[in-house]
Design an enzyme around this catalytic site. Sequence first.
Site, PDB file in Angstrom:
ATOM      1  N   HIS A  47       0.843  -1.195   0.000  1.00 36.00           N
ATOM      2  CA  HIS A  47       0.000   0.000   0.000  1.00 36.00           C
ATOM      3  C   HIS A  47       0.884   1.254   0.000  1.00 36.00           C
ATOM      4  O   HIS A  47       1.923   1.287   0.658  1.00 36.00           O
ATOM      5  CB  HIS A  47      -0.920   0.008   1.223  1.00 36.00           C
ATOM      6  CG  HIS A  47      -1.854  -1.168   1.226  1.00 36.00           C
ATOM      7  ND1 HIS A  47      -1.998  -1.994   2.301  1.00 36.00           N
ATOM      8  CD2 HIS A  47      -2.665  -1.654   0.269  1.00 36.00           C
ATOM      9  CE1 HIS A  47      -2.874  -2.946   2.010  1.00 36.00           C
ATOM     10  NE2 HIS A  47      -3.293  -2.758   0.781  1.00 36.00           N
ATOM     11  N   VAL A  89      -5.307  -4.019  21.786  1.00 37.43           N
ATOM     12  CA  VAL A  89      -4.388  -4.181  20.658  1.00 37.43           C
ATOM     13  C   VAL A  89      -3.797  -5.584  20.662  1.00 37.43           C
ATOM     14  O   VAL A  89      -3.271  -6.032  21.687  1.00 37.43           O
ATOM     15  CB  VAL A  89      -3.235  -3.150  20.744  1.00 37.43           C
ATOM     16  CG1 VAL A  89      -2.327  -3.276  19.529  1.00 37.43           C
ATOM     17  CG2 VAL A  89      -3.792  -1.738  20.857  1.00 37.43           C
ATOM     18  N   THR A 139       0.087  -9.997  18.526  1.00 43.06           N
ATOM     19  CA  THR A 139       0.204 -10.909  17.393  1.00 43.06           C
ATOM     20  C   THR A 139      -1.194 -11.019  16.804  1.00 43.06           C
ATOM     21  O   THR A 139      -2.180 -10.646  17.444  1.00 43.06           O
ATOM     22  CB  THR A 139       0.654 -12.314  17.822  1.00 43.06           C
ATOM     23  OG1 THR A 139      -0.373 -12.857  18.663  1.00 43.06           O
ATOM     24  CG2 THR A 139       1.963 -12.275  18.559  1.00 43.06           C
TER      25      THR A 139
END
Lengths: 596, 402
Positions: free
Chosen positions: A275, A301, A304
Amino acid sequence: MLNISAIRNIDPKILVLGNYPVIQSILDFDYLSRKQSPSVLAIIASGKKFQKYFFGKQQILIPTYPDIKNLPDEYKKQINLCLNVLSNRRILSSTEETFMTLPNLTGGVIFAENVPEKHALEIEQLAKKYQKWIIGPASIGLLIPQHLKLGVIGGVDARQFLQSNLLQVGDIAVLSASGGMTGELMNVVAQSGRHLSFALSFGGDRFPVLTPKDAFLTAEADSQTSTIIYYGELGGYDEYEIIELLKNKKITKEVICYIGGAIATLFPQSPQFGHAKAMAKNDKETAQAKRKALKSAGAKVGETFNEFVELINQGKHEKIRLHIVSNLQNMMDKISQRKEPLITTTISADIDGQPTLLGQPLLDLAKNNSFANIVGSLFLGRKLLSKDTENFIDIVLKTTVDHGPYVSGAMNTIVTARAGKDLVSSLAAGLLTIGPRFGGATNEAANHWLTGVSNNIKPEDFVEQIAKQGKRIPGIGHRKYRVDHPDPRVKLLLDYTKSLTEKRFTEYALHIEKITTVKKGNLILNVDGTIACIMLDILSEKEKLTDEQLKQLVNAEFFNTLFVLSRSVGFIAHFLDQKRLDEGLFRLPEELVAKI
Amino acid sequence: MARAKLSEFKAKQILTRALGIPFTGYEITSENIHKVVTINSGDKNNQTYVVKVDQGVKGRFKKGLVAIDKPIEQIPSIIKKWEQNGYKQFYLEPFINHLTQEEKYLSIERTRDGFKILFSQIGGINIEEHPESIQEIVLPYENKSGEDVQKIIHHLSLHEKSFTSMLKAFDDNYFAFLEINPLLINADRIILLDAAVEVDSSAEFFLSDGSWTSRDFNDYSSSTKTQEEKVVADLARHSTAAFNLTLLNPNSNLFMLLSGGGASIVLADEAFNQGFGNIIANYGESSGSPTTEESYLYSKQLISLLKKSTAPKKSLLIAGGVANFTDVRKTFQGVIQALEEEKTNLQKLGVKIFVRRGGPHQAEGLNLMRDFLQKNNLFGEVAGPEMILTGIVDKTLNFIQE
């Protein structure tokens, strides 16, 4: 800004710019969501007038226009969503055009990758000015279960909708920079047993028009969403805006996120990932820094991906309003069984075993309508709107039915009949004679009147142009009749313009006749030219056809049809007449043949 | 693609033209060096020169890739030395004698809110020691003049016309970032001693004649790439799909053939996050619906790298997310074609292949892959979206550790 509740309250009417397999998947989504009609209203693409697609097992035609300008006014008004799958070269101009042309557009999705940053920023300004929302560029789109699939989001294969449970309404919003990860996260949500409130990908470009911050605020404002799942990447500072929102309690819903790109530290220089935005120029832009900052602002969050999925699975028990999605397999079967038909028709077919023409059972149609009405309706492909059209068709059919045995078509029928041939052969011999010099000039005349009027060419210039090419004007000139000895049929036909107000085409043809008859007395408006101009006026004024639609009729040779139909009667009559008289084989007398 | 570095030669050519000042630089390679030296030899008031490596290398000065105040005769030997270290593109211009105090700093960046201008009366290599001297002003796109512009030009003693011309050139040429450091401004002239420009590479189609093209991206890192990486870069240039391949540790165990811009990052991250960064051999992804043929060519390059690795135990991870529109069957047909050609070699090396993918025609694609791998004794695992994306990374890592 994008408001999901507002979109839930509209009936999606999508304009697709560009042609792409995505359209079929949108229709499949609509069908599996049990919509009565497809959400794609029209397509902008060059080439055909319609594109063929399936709605369930049924083939449908979606009207296709070469340019947004060509959209009929009713469509311009109805369209409220836009999906732009054109190439990056045409994104800026086409997006602006949709804003200017479609008054009820709420917003749209831009699919193209490689849209220049400058253009994306200009589109952002335009969107503000016109008060529209835009998701993209480089976005796979927006998906609202049971309601809207605007883009390739969720897949292009209908089986994917079932796998990822995209047809059930839930309370999780998926927001992602990456199109592929949007699909992946929808899959994760499905496997956790939960469902989506909506999903969108703002795209991985540097300047997405709808920013991650906007997307978060959209999710916060959506009453059906209770959890936001976010996939972000290294590069840029968007996450810090989200962190601000979290800190200021502007986002109060549960946020679960994953930031990709920790691996960048393995590279000697921070690499450019797939991107455009995915490149960290400094520490704050790294995945690690963003994860830490989001965590400290209260977001969950995943360090992994496994942990991230675990967080989603643990989610609080949702209060879902489950739509009962039963019998889907049955509907899927219909999708997989569909076959490309060999023939497509819009005018007639057997429906429930009954011959049906233009939506009416044949017998009803026959009982309640004149032959002229049925002829006009079938030829136009829809019921006539005006009695005036029917009347004019009737008089044309009557006046062109026969013009004696002298004309070449009748001659050929007679010669063939006298050679002992059958009805159809004799008729065909006559019909095959119809062409530019005999009977078949009406369409070409219509073409000329239409070109002259719709391009505002002055009649004087028009005559001059054709004269220069050394050609004759179709619809002008007669062997027998002259300006001082007019064709009585023309006078009769012109009476049918009395109910018209504008008469653009008839006025134009008569103006041309004035010019040509000054040059030569027999250069009068003949029957072909008269039928052409009056028919154009009637179709325009009474049947509400646009000039573009008239042009399409010219291209299909519509204006020759009435003569062909009516004169067939004359040819058949001559065939029967010859049989009745038992005329023998025709042979030209030698004195009528010149040997040079 | 994204932002790309323009050669200094091209950057200065565009900027000097916009500013209406003479352009005295040369683009140098081993081919034209002698010609340029000949032209500039002879009496020119003892003119000396600056020569630099012009391949987008960061921190050239500190790396000794800039030579200042050199007589023209010395240039070929300087270049020769750099060439021995693999550099190929150079930039030469007359040296301009000046005082360090005259050096100023100016940069422009395209941001969402406008042109972000950083400027300082201190420039050159001293700027890093005086970050506090840098001022920042964001000029909104719809209002590029006014008080703020006055502030900038007064601070730098720059003519307003020079500044607006520079800004216009920035915009018209689709620049994304411009840094002039040092910038010299005398009473009557403006000199760009060093100019670094990043352009928006997706804008090439929209440029007018005489602007940059993608041939002006001189990237040193690309010249040090392996043949395989170069083939992939070439493939990417000529396709509507996207491909990239970076070799990180040529002799490592884990080779990755990944799909999808985002999912590829997540997959590679997973090995890294679990502390196995050192066994990752490469990073590589394809996305945007590549054709069967392109998938074949791409896979071939990766297999070629894998074969060269000296690691005792090797595995190939073929993985991606749930694709939206990339056809799994079509792309897998290409991958299988490449594997088919190398199957004996792969068997000899004891390579196991681990696969996880979803998307259009996934059932057909995964079945093809499973059949092929099992038949040829290369099977590690084949899974669809029922397996969590990164689950396949765990399986691969387990195999390598076994």
